[in-house]
Write an enzyme that holds these catalytic residues in place. Structure first.
Site, PDB file in Angstrom:
ATOM      1  N   CYS A   1       0.664  -1.230   0.001  1.00 18.84           N
ATOM      2  CA  CYS A   1       0.158  -0.010  -0.114  1.00 18.84           C
ATOM      3  C   CYS A   1       0.795   1.247   0.123  1.00 18.84           C
ATOM      4  O   CYS A   1       1.524   1.562  -0.994  1.00 18.84           O
ATOM      5  CB  CYS A   1      -0.912   0.072   1.231  1.00 18.84           C
ATOM      6  SG  CYS A   1      -2.258   1.445   1.162  1.00 18.84           S
TER       7      CYS A   1
ATOM      8  N   ASP B   1     -10.402  -3.664  -4.899  1.00 18.44           N
ATOM      9  CA  ASP B   1      -9.373  -2.671  -4.538  1.00 18.44           C
ATOM     10  C   ASP B   1      -9.857  -1.384  -5.235  1.00 18.44           C
ATOM     11  O   ASP B   1      -9.532  -1.028  -6.011  1.00 18.44           O
ATOM     12  CB  ASP B   1      -8.096  -3.203  -5.124  1.00 18.44           C
ATOM     13  CG  ASP B   1      -7.174  -2.431  -4.298  1.00 18.44           C
ATOM     14  OD1 ASP B   1      -7.270  -1.364  -3.669  1.00 18.44           O
ATOM     15  OD2 ASP B   1      -5.842  -2.506  -4.423  1.00 18.44           O
TER      16      ASP B   1
ATOM     17  N   HIS C   1      -8.370  -5.086  -0.694  1.00 20.91           N
ATOM     18  CA  HIS C   1      -7.273  -4.322  -0.565  1.00 20.91           C
ATOM     19  C   HIS C   1      -6.808  -4.518   0.907  1.00 20.91           C
ATOM     20  O   HIS C   1      -7.417  -4.834   1.676  1.00 20.91           O
ATOM     21  CB  HIS C   1      -7.599  -2.810  -0.452  1.00 20.91           C
ATOM     22  CG  HIS C   1      -6.259  -1.751  -0.452  1.00 20.91           C
ATOM     23  ND1 HIS C   1      -5.548  -1.515  -1.339  1.00 20.91           N
ATOM     24  CD2 HIS C   1      -5.749  -1.512   0.815  1.00 20.91           C
ATOM     25  CE1 HIS C   1      -4.539  -0.756  -0.944  1.00 20.91           C
ATOM     26  NE2 HIS C   1      -4.751  -0.829   0.554  1.00 20.91           N
TER      27      HIS C   1
END
Length: 261
Positions: A149, A195, A227
């Protein structure tokens, strides 16, 4: 929690509410902490029998040094790598602002918090990388980098400037076109079907860039996961656990291959 508007400047959007969701993982960690270039650093060492002489630089998500990340770094060390991770959030992890029900605590401004931390992380990371290489690198050391991320652009930058020999990121954020077009080293992408940060259209655009410019890459896409799956999944769900394990195993294999060339 509510989502944020799409920012057309990005292919992989800045972190949003989805980045605060997930499960904390229990388990005993075995690494140690030290300070390098002013940054708190987690170091996980391989056993002498498995050590391959190479180093993984680990760039965590907005959960920073939650137990999840420490356990993940230990797993990379189990594969033979010396692993060093940076706490570029300086302990100001998103976990500090989560209520028991999973929402943010009242009055917390996610975007203001994020905007404050990103410049700090960008500023402190280059000197940290130099310090890692100066202290732990040798003439024949090869380097890989893994980012989750928030950590994705640090991986992309290292693969563009030759700072690492191979890299990987999972459910990335903060990526623009140039992060793909500037790549000079192999990239592994571990992606979630669900996501909002790096969705279908963004993934297709990124792949178009990689294909058009003949970059070395591999894409892994897991159906039905969200995600954060690679580090924050629900380990009580067998499929989610499996996807996390497959992501880690494939990234490790990617590093094994490219660092052996």
């Amino acid at each position: 929690m509510t989502g944020q508007p799409t920012n057309n400047a990005y292919l992989a959007q800045p972190p949003s509410d989805c980045c605060a969701k997930g499960s904390l993982h229990a388990g005993e960690t075995r690494g140690s902490f030290e300070t390098l270039a002013g940054a708190k650093t987690y170091i996980s060492r391989p056993t002498e029998a498995k050590a391959n002489g190479n180093i993984i630089l680990y760039f965590p998500d907005v959960w920073a040094f939650a137990n999840n990340a420490l356990l993940m770094m230990d797993r990379y060390a189990d594969a033979g790598y010396l692993v060093l991770g940076i706490d570029y959030l300086k302990g100001d992890t998103i976990i500090n602002y989560k209520a028991e029900n999973g929402d943010f605590v009242e009055g917390f401004d996610f975007q203001a918090w994020l905007g404050k931390l990103l410049p700090v992380a960008m500023d402190m990371t280059p000197s940290w990388i130099e310090a890692v290489k100066a202290k732990y690198g040798k003439a024949d050391t090869k380097y890989a980098c893994a980012g989750y991320c928030f950590g994705a652009p640090f991986v992309a930058d290292l693969l563009a400037n030759g700072g690492c020999d191979a890299g990987a990121f999972a459910h990335p954020a903060f990526l623009k076109d140039h992060h793909f077009s500037n790549l000079k080293k192999p990239l592994f992408l571990s992606c979630a079907e669900i996501d909002p940060t790096f969705g279908w259209e963004s993934r297709r655009t990124a792949l178009d860039i990689l294909n058009k410019e003949n970059k070395i890459y591999h894409v892994q896409l897991f159906q039905g996961v969200q995600h954060g799956f690679a580090v924050r999944c629900n380990l009580d769900n067998p499929y989610e656990r499996w996807t996390r394990e497959q992501s880690h195993a494939a990234i490790t294999s990617w590093f094994d291959f490219w660092l052996s060339q």
